[in-house]
Design a protein around this motif. Structure first.
Motif, PDB file in Angstrom:
ATOM      1  N   PHE A  17      12.185  85.271  72.460  1.00 47.62           N
ATOM      2  CA  PHE A  17      13.022  84.763  71.364  1.00 47.62           C
ATOM      3  C   PHE A  17      14.393  85.428  71.299  1.00 47.62           C
ATOM      4  O   PHE A  17      15.131  85.225  70.350  1.00 47.62           O
ATOM      5  CB  PHE A  17      12.279  84.922  70.034  1.00 47.62           C
ATOM      6  CG  PHE A  17      11.022  84.095  69.962  1.00 47.62           C
ATOM      7  CD1 PHE A  17      11.078  82.765  69.552  1.00 47.62           C
ATOM      8  CD2 PHE A  17       9.809  84.622  70.360  1.00 47.62           C
ATOM      9  CE1 PHE A  17       9.932  81.992  69.519  1.00 47.62           C
ATOM     10  CE2 PHE A  17       8.659  83.855  70.327  1.00 47.62           C
ATOM     11  CZ  PHE A  17       8.712  82.534  69.914  1.00 47.62           C
ATOM     12  N   GLY A  18      14.700  86.245  72.313  1.00 48.24           N
ATOM     13  CA  GLY A  18      16.001  86.921  72.344  1.00 48.24           C
ATOM     14  C   GLY A  18      15.811  88.398  72.644  1.00 48.24           C
ATOM     15  O   GLY A  18      14.684  88.859  72.867  1.00 48.24           O
ATOM     16  N   THR A  72      14.375  81.541  67.317  1.00 52.75           N
ATOM     17  CA  THR A  72      15.029  82.589  68.115  1.00 52.75           C
ATOM     18  C   THR A  72      15.866  83.420  67.144  1.00 52.75           C
ATOM     19  O   THR A  72      16.250  82.949  66.070  1.00 52.75           O
ATOM     20  CB  THR A  72      15.957  82.021  69.214  1.00 52.75           C
ATOM     21  OG1 THR A  72      17.093  81.421  68.597  1.00 52.75           O
ATOM     22  CG2 THR A  72      15.226  81.002  70.086  1.00 52.75           C
ATOM     23  N   TYR A  73      16.170  84.667  67.563  1.00 54.12           N
ATOM     24  CA  TYR A  73      16.934  85.559  66.663  1.00 54.12           C
ATOM     25  C   TYR A  73      18.315  84.966  66.421  1.00 54.12           C
ATOM     26  O   TYR A  73      18.835  85.019  65.304  1.00 54.12           O
ATOM     27  CB  TYR A  73      17.067  86.966  67.251  1.00 54.12           C
ATOM     28  CG  TYR A  73      15.782  87.500  67.852  1.00 54.12           C
ATOM     29  CD1 TYR A  73      14.553  87.200  67.263  1.00 54.12           C
ATOM     30  CD2 TYR A  73      15.791  88.282  68.999  1.00 54.12           C
ATOM     31  CE1 TYR A  73      13.373  87.670  67.808  1.00 54.12           C
ATOM     32  CE2 TYR A  73      14.615  88.761  69.542  1.00 54.12           C
ATOM     33  CZ  TYR A  73      13.410  88.453  68.962  1.00 54.12           C
ATOM     34  OH  TYR A  73      12.252  88.906  69.510  1.00 54.12           O
ATOM     35  N   GLU A  74      18.896  84.421  67.471  1.00 58.69           N
ATOM     36  CA  GLU A  74      20.238  83.859  67.342  1.00 58.69           C
ATOM     37  C   GLU A  74      20.236  82.715  66.323  1.00 58.69           C
ATOM     38  O   GLU A  74      21.087  82.653  65.427  1.00 58.69           O
ATOM     39  CB  GLU A  74      20.720  83.358  68.706  1.00 58.69           C
ATOM     40  CG  GLU A  74      22.153  82.911  68.685  1.00 58.69           C
ATOM     41  CD  GLU A  74      22.595  82.246  69.983  1.00 58.69           C
ATOM     42  OE1 GLU A  74      21.743  81.779  70.759  1.00 58.69           O
ATOM     43  OE2 GLU A  74      23.805  82.190  70.208  1.00 58.69           O
ATOM     44  N   THR A 101       8.362  86.586  65.210  1.00 54.05           N
ATOM     45  CA  THR A 101       8.933  86.432  66.561  1.00 54.05           C
ATOM     46  C   THR A 101       9.802  87.642  66.925  1.00 54.05           C
ATOM     47  O   THR A 101      10.036  87.901  68.103  1.00 54.05           O
ATOM     48  CB  THR A 101       9.768  85.141  66.704  1.00 54.05           C
ATOM     49  OG1 THR A 101      10.838  85.152  65.751  1.00 54.05           O
ATOM     50  CG2 THR A 101       8.915  83.904  66.518  1.00 54.05           C
ATOM     51  N   SER A 145      17.099  91.744  67.146  1.00 47.34           N
ATOM     52  CA  SER A 145      16.110  90.822  66.557  1.00 47.34           C
ATOM     53  C   SER A 145      16.498  90.461  65.121  1.00 47.34           C
ATOM     54  O   SER A 145      17.320  91.132  64.494  1.00 47.34           O
ATOM     55  CB  SER A 145      14.718  91.465  66.551  1.00 47.34           C
ATOM     56  OG  SER A 145      14.657  92.435  65.530  1.00 47.34           O
TER      57      SER A 145
END
Ligand SMILES: C[S@@+](CC[C@H](N)C(=O)[O-])C[C@H]1O[C@@H](n2cnc3c(N)ncnc32)[C@H](O)[C@@H]1O
Length: 283
Positions: A157-158, A123-125, A151, A163
Motif C-alpha cells: 500500500f506504499g 493506499t497511503y497516498e 493497511t 504510512s
C-alpha cells in the motif's frame, strides 16, 4: 462470550442496514460498533454523506437505510460503471481520490460535507491526499473517517515510512503543539481531535475549538497552598535533570553527551532501572 459479542453486532443499526442492502458489500465484523458510535447522532438529519469506493452499490443502500431519507448519500468511485447507481437516486462522482483537482472540483460541486468516509483504494497516498484535500470542506462539527487503516501495517500500500498511520500520529503531535507552552507554526488548526479505532482513524473538525487560545486558567477558589507531589514521585529523573543542568556548559565538549548518557546508566538507581524497563514495553 463470542456468542454475546456476535449478538451485539447483529443488534447494531448499521449491521441491520448492511444486511438489508440488496447489493453486495463486505465489511469486517468489528466495523459496525464503530459506525454506530460515530454516525448515530446524524440519523434522521439533513446531512451530506460521501463515501469513497462504492462500485458494488451495497454500502450506498446501507447508508441510505441507516441515515434515513433526509440524508444526501454521495458515492465517489474510480470505476465509471458506478454511474449506474444514479438511477437509484444516489449522486455519483467518477474520478480518483488521489487526484487533488478532482477532489477540489468534487467539493465545489457538493458543498460542505458532514461526513466523509474513505473506503477507496486504501493506499497511503490515496488516504493522505484525500484527507488533506477534503478536511477544509468538512462542515464545522463534522467527521472525516478513514477506513481500513490497518493497511499501514501491511505490504502493498506504499512505503511504510510514509504510512497513513504515521501521517495521523504526526498530526497528533501538531494538535499538541497548540498547547500554550509549545505553541508553534506547525500546530494543527483544522482538526480538533483524532480518534483511533481498530482499522479506523476519525478526524473531528471543530475550528471554533481549535481557535481557542491555549492558556492556563484559575477558578479563583480559596488557595490552601497544597503541595504538589509530582516531583516527589520522580526523584531519580529529577536528580539527573538537576545534575545535567548544572553541567550543561560541558555539553559543548565533543563526546560529552555520550559520556553523560553512559554515566546516567551507571549511576541510575535500581528503582529507576526497574521503571524504565517497565516503560520499555510501550515503545
Ligand atoms: C473496498 S471497495 C468499496 C466497498 C464498499 N465501500 C462497500 O463497503 O461495499 C473499494 C472501492 O474503491 C474503488 N477505488 C479504488 N481506488 C480508487 C481511487 N483512487 N479513487 C476512487 N475509488 C477508488 C474501487 O474501484 C472499489 O470499488
Amino acid at each position: 462470550m463470542v456468542r454475546s459479542k456476535a449478538n451485539a453486532m447483529m443488534n447494531s443499526k448499521s449491521y441491520q442496514a448492511y444486511q438489508n442492502s440488496p447489493y453486495k458489500s463486505k465489511k469486517h465484523s468489528t466495523y459496525f460498533d464503530v459506525y454506530d458510535t460515530l454516525f448515530t447522532p446524524y440519523i434522521g438529519k439533513d446531512i451530506t454523506f460521501i463515501e469513497i469506493g462504492v462500485l458494488g452499490g451495497g454500502s450506498l443502500f446501507m447508508w441510505r437505510e441507516f441515515f434515513g431519507p433526509q440524508a444526501r448519500i454521495i458515492g465517489v468511485e474510480l470505476n465509471p460503471e458506478a454511474k449506474r447507481w444514479e438511477q437509484e437516486g444516489f449522486e455519483i462522482f467518477i474520478g480518483s481520490q488521489s487526484d487533488p483537482d478532482f477532489l477540489e472540483n468534487l467539493a465545489k460541486q457538493v458543498g460542505e460535507i458532514d461526513i466523509l468516509l474513505d473506503d477507496g483504494g486504501h493506499t497511503y497516498e490515496q488516504q493522505i491526499i484525500t484527507t488533506e484535500c477534503l478536511l477544509p470542506h468538512i462542515r464545522e462539527g463534522g467527521l472525516l473517517v478513514v477506513e481500513d487503516t490497518h493497511t499501514s501495517y501491511m505490504e502493498g500500500f506504499g512505503f511504510k515510512s510514509r504510512s497513513f498511520i504515521k501521517y495521523a500520529t504526526n498530526m497528533v503531535d501538531r494538535i499538541n503543539k497548540r498547547f500554550s507552552k509549545l505553541v508553534s507554526e506547525a500546530s494543527e488548526k483544522r482538526v480538533w481531535g483524532i480518534r483511533f479505532y481498530e482499522s479506523f482513524v476519525v478526524f473531528e473538525v471543530n475550528r471554533k475549538a481549535t481557535s481557542v487560545a491555549s492558556a492556563p486558567t484559575d477558578n479563583g477558589g480559596k488557595d490552601l497552598d497544597a503541595k504538589d507531589f509530582r516531583h516527589a514521585d520522580n526523584q531519580a529523573y529529577e536528580q539527573f535533570l538537576n545534575k545535567s543542568q548544572s553541567m550543561s556548559a560541558l555539553k559543548a565538549i565533543p563526546g560529552m553527551r555520550a559520556l553523560a548518557r553512559l554515566a546516567r546508566h551507571l549511576i541510575a538507581l535500581p528503582s529507576d532501572i526497574k521503571r524504565s524497563k517497565r516503560l520499555k514495553e510501550y515503545f
